[in-house]
Enzyme design. Structure first.
Site: not given
Lengths: 202, 165
Positions: A171-173
């Site tokens: 989850p780089c968001h």
């Protein structure tokens, strides 16, 4: 009338399309049973656009947004992993169910095997850290850099996010700027906003 | 080949299926198609990048069609219990295969003529490439193709007219 014959032999009959797609499904099944597939893939429609999902025998290896160009991504997977690249819809039944659950707010974790072979060195360490950021939480690039063991490598964390081969699953968001703005996203800012809102609402 | 194999299936899958139907008939074509693409997938990484993919796939299909015919000969031996055949509700011969009469007319041709018609007209390969697959010279392939077409004009088209007009 004499040309009818040649035409009928040559024609690409649209009625064949159904038969061909059935055969393709069967081919994908037989090929993976025989261990002949380097990369299996399909596209999945989601609220953030059509995603390309690709997997090796080890696990999901790549998720790509439309902005990355699915064809270009497949070409690059073909070069780096192997050219036995084959469309396989059934291979991803489980992942598709999980994506459905995630986008409808019912699922907070993805439980699928990952293949992180496309990330190396510090970027791989960053990805490992990103996987520990909880659903609905966010973290700044600076905090993520410190947590990854190199507090001054804030830019490198940005690069690791921008080149994340497995957005959503890693989850780089959830990494944002320290001034409260979102920072960049490989799926576009609209997608990042959508994901953060989705997780905040659930 | 460094390109994704799937591209070859997308670009040539339908043509190879028609070639298999032309050479073997619609019933055995599916197995030949599957064998062709499985075998092509196996060989794909070692295939030179500049090869003509369609001609290569037709060559593989040609060999697989021969295998299917041979296996069919062997399969005529009686067995105690038949292997279970999965039913395929998607295969309704009339609906799925509008060219049944065409395949029947092709089946009546001598083998070499049928192959030459399939590889030249259905697959669109030049006579020289057809000759490389079936053996003999390009001129001989051209003749076989022409003879096959001449026969089809008599058998298939007259049948067509008498049946449907």
């Amino acid at each position: 009338m004499s040309d009818n014959l040649i035409e009928q032999l040559t024609v690409d009959d649209p009625a064949d399309a159904g038969a061909v797609s059935t055969l393709r499904e069967r081919l994908a099944g037989a090929a993976s049973a025989q261990g002949l597939v380097d990369v299996a893939f399909r596209t999945v429609e989601t609220p953030v656009g059509a995603l390309l999902v690709a997997a090796t025998e080890t696990g999901v290896v790549r998720i790509a947004y439309p902005a990355e160009g699915h064809e270009a991504v497949l070409k690059s997977l073909s070069l780096t992993i192997g050219s036995r690249v084959l469309r396989d819809t059934r291979r991803f039944d489980d992942l598709c169910r999980q994506l459905d659950g995630y986008f409808s707010g019912r699922r907070r974790h993805f439980e699928v095997p990952l293949d992180l072979r496309l990330a190396h060195g510090f970027r791989l360490e960053v990805l490992a850290h990103l996987r520990t950021i909880a659903y609905g939480a966010t973290e700044t690039y600076a905090v993520a850099a410190a947590a990854s063991g190199r507090p001054r490598a804030v830019r490198a964390v940005g690069t690791a996010c921008a080149t994340n081969p497995l957005p959503l699953l890693v989850p780089c968001h959830r990494v944002v700027r320290s001034d409260g703005t979102m920072g960049g996203y490989l799926g576009g800012l609209e997608a990042k906003r959508f994901l953060l809102d989705l997780e905040a609402a659930a | 080949m460094k390109h994704p194999f799937d591209q070859a299936v997308t670009e040539h899958g339908a043509v190879v299926l028609r070639v298999c139907r032309a050479v073997l008939g619609p019933v055995e074509a599916d197995d030949a198609w599957s064998e062709t693409f499985l075998s092509a997938l196996r060989a794909w990484p070692d295939l030179p990048d500049d090869v003509n993919v369609r001609a290569w796939l037709v060559t593989v299909a040609h060999r697989k069609a021969i295998d299917v015919r041979r296996a069919q000969g062997r399969a005529a031996v009686p067995v105690e219990s038949l292997p279970e055949q999965p039913s395929r509700p998607d295969e309704q011969p009339d609906a799925a295969l509008p060219d049944t009469a065409l395949w029947a007319a092709l089946a009546a041709l001598p083998t070499k003529q049928r192959q030459c018609v399939a590889y030249h007209h259905v697959a669109g390969l030049p006579h020289a490439e057809v000759a490389a697959i079936v053996g003999g010279t390009a001129a001989a392939s051209r003749r076989s193709t022409a003879d096959g077409i001449a026969t089809l004009r008599r058998t298939y088209l007259t049948e067509d007219v008498s049946t449907y007009v």
